[in-house]
Design an enzyme around this catalytic site. Structure first.
Site, PDB file in Angstrom:
ATOM      1  CB  THR A  20      -0.924   0.048   1.241  1.00 20.19           C
ATOM      2  OG1 THR A  20      -0.129  -0.134   2.435  1.00 20.19           O
ATOM      3  CG2 THR A  20      -1.988  -1.022   1.172  1.00 20.19           C
ATOM      4  CG  PHE A  51       2.963   5.138   9.547  1.00 16.82           C
ATOM      5  CD1 PHE A  51       4.113   4.649   8.957  1.00 16.82           C
ATOM      6  CD2 PHE A  51       2.755   4.905  10.894  1.00 16.82           C
ATOM      7  CE1 PHE A  51       5.032   3.924   9.691  1.00 16.82           C
ATOM      8  CE2 PHE A  51       3.680   4.187  11.643  1.00 16.82           C
ATOM      9  CZ  PHE A  51       4.826   3.696  11.042  1.00 16.82           C
ATOM     10  CE1 TYR A  52       5.211   1.003   7.429  1.00 23.72           C
ATOM     11  CE2 TYR A  52       4.406  -1.248   7.347  1.00 23.72           C
ATOM     12  CZ  TYR A  52       5.356  -0.330   7.742  1.00 23.72           C
ATOM     13  OH  TYR A  52       6.458  -0.767   8.442  1.00 23.72           O
ATOM     14  N   GLY A  53       0.790   3.949   3.688  1.00 23.97           N
ATOM     15  CA  GLY A  53      -0.158   4.336   2.660  1.00 23.97           C
ATOM     16  C   GLY A  53      -0.797   5.661   3.017  1.00 23.97           C
ATOM     17  CE  LYS A  82       6.147  -0.345  11.734  1.00 29.40           C
ATOM     18  NZ  LYS A  82       5.752  -1.632  11.143  1.00 29.40           N
TER      19      LYS A  82
END
Length: 331
Positions: A20, A51-53, A82
């Site tokens: 992502t 926050f991955y994306g 996370k």
């Protein structure tokens, strides 16, 4: 088999970031095949972040969609998430008790009951909030059943000990690879072993460098933020590729890929005295890569000595992170 968050796991995990957090996220049709392949291969520790994306399409949204399609897989997966990033552009953190509760509530709203968060924690260190306050708030959320357990990321041995005095720490995430071996030298790995904490190794393939396919910054995937990291800059990448080339020679001699050698080396460290369980979480953009990554390579004592000789003779050039991002880590 070992347990994490009360579930059986292997030493194979899956990093969700590249599904992502890249230019052009992986379409669900392909992402679902990768996730299904990971489970079938025993890689059931899935490492993600809010926050991955983007705020509208990150690891949590992908998990919602996957477990909506495959609800029978929800209890098979140990989902680690996370959080704590307020502004990625300025690397601003907020790991205060109030923020932790808000982040968890938002995450659970996105998951919409499709999957429980098995392990949750801050993605880095908030220098403005004592770790004791952060983990005490997370312990309350565990007690309330909103998360299953607690993780720390990129923290020192002292921080781990301080946190563990407050509550149970289930997992510590750290960058661990053939070119990031800090945890073996700064007491982090020994501390986790002493306290019975599993270590998840993020970026176990050096953001792709250790696969042998990256010879210059131009070879890195579009949108990769690692392009800005010191180890990939022109003055360093040629030096670092010398190490990669030697490791590839070793892999060729063993009849395995460079990725298999790198991942198996991490897993092998678990058998050393006073070492914890290590679970590398490599990313993958195809089913074939998942299957490749989980194949274990056996190392003789001579093999391990040969790898160590290579590591001793080739010093990695460049820091792990740019200065702004490095401020959020403790080593």
């Amino acid at each position: 088999m070992p347990l994490l968050a009360g579930k059986l796991i292997t030493q194979n995990g899956l990093g969700l970031m590249r599904l992502t957090w890249v230019a052009g996220p992986t379409p669900d049709e392909q992402a679902f095949k990768i996730l299904k392949a990971a489970l079938e291969a025993g890689a059931n520790v899935w490492n993600g972040a809010d926050f991955y994306g983007t705020p509208d399409n990150n690891s949590l949204h992908l998990m919602n969609r996957y477990f909506t399609a495959y609800p029978e897989d929800a209890e098979k997966v140990v989902l680690t998430i996370k959080s704590g990033i307020v502004d990625m552009r300025t690397f601003t953190m907020d790991c205060s008790p109030t923020a932790m509760r808000n982040f968890v509530d938002r995450a659970n709203t996105i998951l919409d009951g499709k999957k429980k968060i098995d392990i949750f924690g801050c993605g880095r260190v908030d220098k403005n909030v004592p770790i004791e306050e952060t983990v005490d708030a997370l312990a309350e959320l565990v007690h309330e059943g909103k998360i299953g357990g607690i993780q720390l990321s990129e923290v020192s041995a002292d921080t781990i000990r301080r946190a563990a005095k407050v509550t149970k720490i289930d997992m510590v995430e750290a960058e661990i690879s053939l070119w990031s071996r800090d945890v073996f030298q700064n007491g982090v790995a020994e501390t986790c072993a002493e306290l019975g904490i599993t270590m998840v190794a993020h970026t176990p393939l050096g953001a792709g460098m250790l696969t042998g396919h990256i010879k210059s910054v131009d070879d890195m995937p579009a949108g990769s933020y690692h392009k800005h990291f010191p180890r990939f800059q022109p003055e360093n990448i040629d030096i670092n590729f010398q190490l990669v080339a030697r490791l590839k020679e070793m892999a060729d001699a063993k009849g395995c890929t460079s990725a298999q050698l790198a991942l198996s080396w991490i897993k092998t460290q678990s058998s050393r005295p006073n070492m914890p369980l290590f679970v590398p979480v490599a990313g993958a953009r195809s089913e074939e890569r998942v299957k490749e990554n989980v194949k274990d390579v056996h190392f003789s004592e001579g093999d391990l000595q040969a790898i160590q000789l290579i590591l001793d003779n080739f010093t990695v050039a460049g820091d792990r992170y740019p200065p702004a991002a490095a401020k959020l880590t403790e080593y």
